[in-house]
Design an enzyme around this catalytic site. Structure first.
Site, PDB file in Angstrom:
ATOM      1  N   ASP A 112       0.787  -1.173   0.079  1.00  0.00           N
ATOM      2  CA  ASP A 112       0.234  -0.025  -0.008  1.00  0.00           C
ATOM      3  C   ASP A 112       0.950   1.241   0.242  1.00  0.00           C
ATOM      4  O   ASP A 112       1.480   1.585  -0.992  1.00  0.00           O
ATOM      5  CB  ASP A 112      -0.785  -0.004   1.275  1.00  0.00           C
ATOM      6  CG  ASP A 112      -1.924   1.063   1.304  1.00  0.00           C
ATOM      7  OD1 ASP A 112      -2.187   1.540   0.189  1.00  0.00           O
ATOM      8  OD2 ASP A 112      -2.340   1.296   2.130  1.00  0.00           O
ATOM      9  N   ARG A 174     -10.056 -13.445   6.159  1.00  0.00           N
ATOM     10  CA  ARG A 174      -8.753 -14.160   5.537  1.00  0.00           C
ATOM     11  C   ARG A 174      -9.177 -15.274   4.758  1.00  0.00           C
ATOM     12  O   ARG A 174      -8.465 -15.820   3.749  1.00  0.00           O
ATOM     13  CB  ARG A 174      -7.822 -14.354   6.757  1.00  0.00           C
ATOM     14  CG  ARG A 174      -7.217 -13.355   7.281  1.00  0.00           C
ATOM     15  CD  ARG A 174      -6.060 -13.480   8.248  1.00  0.00           C
ATOM     16  NE  ARG A 174      -5.677 -12.582   9.267  1.00  0.00           N
ATOM     17  CZ  ARG A 174      -4.755 -11.826   9.050  1.00  0.00           C
ATOM     18  NH1 ARG A 174      -4.213 -11.696   7.765  1.00  0.00           N
ATOM     19  NH2 ARG A 174      -4.406 -10.807   9.841  1.00  0.00           N
TER      20      ARG A 174
END
Ligand code: IMP
Ligand code: MG
Length: 198
Positions: A112, A174
């Protein structure tokens, strides 16, 4: 979809949109594995991942690599305000394998800002690997704060928070086999406490 419970386990209710399907993930990871197998032929590379987000990608990637590899993991914590411009990274689990003189491929789930990657690469370089490259399954280049080179990229993503395939929101999602966007209602106002791992 391969989750047995998909559709009735509550997770699907929180998903606004599937961005990358199981099939797309599988096909791209085979391409990455093939490229890595060619590039590292005869080099006995060491793949290093950061827990925990990378665990599913690492498991799938190593199984499509056709040359001998070693695998190790590190743990990190990011402290401080969860804004993009701040925060300090610290190791919570070190490597088990010595990387001096090894061909290291650092495997990341998603990049990111690049803060985490920059910190880890600096730390790994001081240990004198023979070479050090980066493989990231997902890259959000528009939010990058540092100029970092990524050698192998799976998918370029827009600047949106994604979950699934190892990536969590507040430790959930997840186990979704695809990558998707959360519905607004699933994004609670709860913030991760300082020191929380991702
Ligand atoms: P960076 O230091 O800003 O590059 O952040 C990298 C880490 O933040 C990743 O390894 C993830 O753990 C987490 N992260 C960044 N974006 C996302 C996302 O969209 N979904 C889930 N986790 C993310
Ligand atoms: Mg990560």
């Amino acid at each position: 979809m391969s989750n047995v419970e998909l559709g009735n386990n509550g997770l699907m209710d929180d998903i606004a949109e599937v961005l990358i399907t199981v099939e797309q993930l599988g096909a791209r990871i085979v391409e990455l594995g093939t490229q890595i197998s060619t590039d590292y032929e005869g080099k006995d590379p060491l793949l290093i991942g950061v827990l925990r987000g990378v665990f599913i990608f690492m498991a799938d990637l190593v199984r499509v690599i056709t040359i001998p590899v070693s695998v190790d993991f590190i743990g990190i914590t990011r402290y401080g305000p969860s804004t993009r411009t701040q925060g300090v990274v610290r190791f919570t689990k070190d490597l088990e394998i010595c990387i001096k003189g090894r061909h290291v491929l650092f495997v990341e789930d998603i990049i990111d800002t690049g803060l985490t990657l920059r910190y880890i690469l600096r730390a790994l370089k001081t240990r004198e690997p023979a070479s050090l490259r980066v493989c990231a399954l997902f890259d959000k280049p528009r939010t990058r704060l540092f100029d970092l080179h990524v050698d192998y990229t799976g998918f370029v993503l827009p600047d949106q928070y994604v979950v699934g395939y190892g990536l969590d929101y507040d430790e959930r999602y997840r186990n979704l086999p695809f990558v998707g966007l959360l519905k607004e209602k699933a994004i609670t106002r709860r913030r991760l406490p300082p020191g929380a791992q991702t």
